[in-house]
Scaffold this motif. Sequence first.
Motif, PDB file in Angstrom:
ATOM      1  N   GLY A  11       0.811  -0.887  -0.246  1.00 10.53           N
ATOM      2  CA  GLY A  11      -0.052   0.136  -0.186  1.00 10.53           C
ATOM      3  C   GLY A  11       0.587   1.148  -0.076  1.00 10.53           C
ATOM      4  N   HIS A  12       2.350   0.999   0.882  1.00 11.76           N
ATOM      5  CA  HIS A  12       3.103   2.314   0.113  1.00 11.76           C
ATOM      6  C   HIS A  12       3.865   2.058  -0.853  1.00 11.76           C
ATOM      7  N   MET A  13       3.515   2.134  -1.806  1.00  9.95           N
ATOM      8  CA  MET A  13       4.182   1.609  -3.196  1.00  9.95           C
ATOM      9  C   MET A  13       3.867   3.175  -3.797  1.00  9.95           C
ATOM     10  N   PRO A  32      -0.109  13.532  -0.628  1.00  7.95           N
ATOM     11  CA  PRO A  32       0.459  13.173   1.070  1.00  7.95           C
ATOM     12  C   PRO A  32      -0.499  11.760   1.761  1.00  7.95           C
ATOM     13  N   CYS A  33       0.590  10.910   1.509  1.00  9.86           N
ATOM     14  CA  CYS A  33      -0.389   9.455   2.696  1.00  9.86           C
ATOM     15  C   CYS A  33      -0.983   9.470   3.106  1.00  9.86           C
ATOM     16  N   ARG A  34      -1.006   8.787   3.601  1.00  9.37           N
ATOM     17  CA  ARG A  34      -2.007   9.125   5.413  1.00  9.37           C
ATOM     18  C   ARG A  34      -1.753   8.494   6.604  1.00  9.37           C
ATOM     19  N   ALA A  66       0.779   8.454   9.877  1.00  6.82           N
ATOM     20  CA  ALA A  66       2.057   7.691  10.327  1.00  6.82           C
ATOM     21  C   ALA A  66       2.956   8.186   9.214  1.00  6.82           C
ATOM     22  N   CYS A  67       2.446   8.171   7.918  1.00  8.57           N
ATOM     23  CA  CYS A  67       3.749   7.620   6.769  1.00  8.57           C
ATOM     24  C   CYS A  67       3.649   8.771   5.956  1.00  8.57           C
ATOM     25  N   SER A  68       5.010   9.705   5.820  1.00  5.43           N
ATOM     26  CA  SER A  68       5.570  10.552   5.320  1.00  5.43           C
ATOM     27  C   SER A  68       5.949  11.002   4.162  1.00  5.43           C
ATOM     28  N   GLY A 120       2.276   9.522  -3.292  1.00  2.00           N
ATOM     29  CA  GLY A 120       2.023   9.382  -4.072  1.00  2.00           C
ATOM     30  C   GLY A 120       1.828   7.685  -3.922  1.00  2.00           C
ATOM     31  N   HIS A 121       1.711   7.209  -3.052  1.00  9.16           N
ATOM     32  CA  HIS A 121       1.410   6.092  -2.607  1.00  9.16           C
ATOM     33  C   HIS A 121       0.339   5.969  -2.715  1.00  9.16           C
ATOM     34  N   LEU A 122      -0.008   4.031  -3.208  1.00 15.04           N
ATOM     35  CA  LEU A 122      -1.177   3.254  -3.565  1.00 15.04           C
ATOM     36  C   LEU A 122      -2.313   4.373  -2.621  1.00 15.04           C
TER      37      LEU A 122
HETATM   38 ZN   LIG Z   1       2.665   5.468   2.511  1.00 11.77          ZN
END
Ligand SMILES: [Zn+2]
Length: 300
Positions: A155-157, A165-167, A169-171, A174-176
């Motif tokens: 999901g963080h590809m 921006p991801c959701r 805690a992910c910094s 453009g992540h899935l």
């Molecule tokens: Zn992410």
Amino acid sequence: MAGQERVIGVDLGGTKILAGVVGRDGAVERRREWPTPVDSLESLLAGLDEAVEDLLGDGIAALGFGLPSRVDQRTGRAFGSVNIPLEDVDFRDRMQDRFGLPVGVENDANAATFAEWRCGAGREARNLAMLTLGTGVGAGFVLDGRLYRGWAEAGHMVVVHDGKPCRGACSGRGHLEAYCTGLAADEAARDEFGPAADSHRLVRLANEGDERARDVLAGIARILGSGIGSLVNLFDAERVVIGGGFGAAAFDHLVGPALEVARREALSPADEALEIVKAELATAAGLIGAGLVAFEALDP
Ligand SMILES: [Zn+2]
């Protein structure tokens, strides 16, 4: 009578603990549900003990747990969960000491993938990826006919360079996960249909034939297809199983555009063989997978 053995599978979620007695074929008996205690680690573990104790009985040979955490398979330690107080716990040792039975522990998305592969939409695939599109994106892989038991955060590809921006805690950007979840679909629905719309309405409108709703879902599906194309190139995944609340509800609208883009991105001959299929086990996948993980602990 090895074939008669049963195990207890426990699927620990952010809001509920789902547990049941699971057979080698994945059949579930005595399925139960409890609310997840989230105020402390002690109460959480007490809640899990209660779930196991309720189901313990003759012929229970092992326990399996699906956790919303990263799990180190060498040590059985669980690391950081997002919604529950389970952090840095020697989970496998704790449960083995408590119950005196072999214990298998796995990340919940990996456990669900295991279940779909053995008993659901992934049967007989040699290389398989599963993506659960819900609040977030869960992922798991079967590689060369074995569940990959490491960290599988597909999901963080990155699917869009320098994208949204991801959701949480992910910094990352453009992540899935920023594009292909129920939450992302809620946002896309509001952009198109106004503040009262959400992903459920979006899917309902698409089911009724609304072209705008279908276009919005096709846009989400094309990004999903980019991610799937990369998974095919990396792992030679011949089948991709789509699950999760949003993934299952929107599947019929997602599969066409996702497959088209994934086939464009994937190298030959993997592109032609690729299938994208809908998960079959729904919310039971995590519980069944936890049970199958218990059998792995029983006969490694
Ligand atoms: Zn992410």
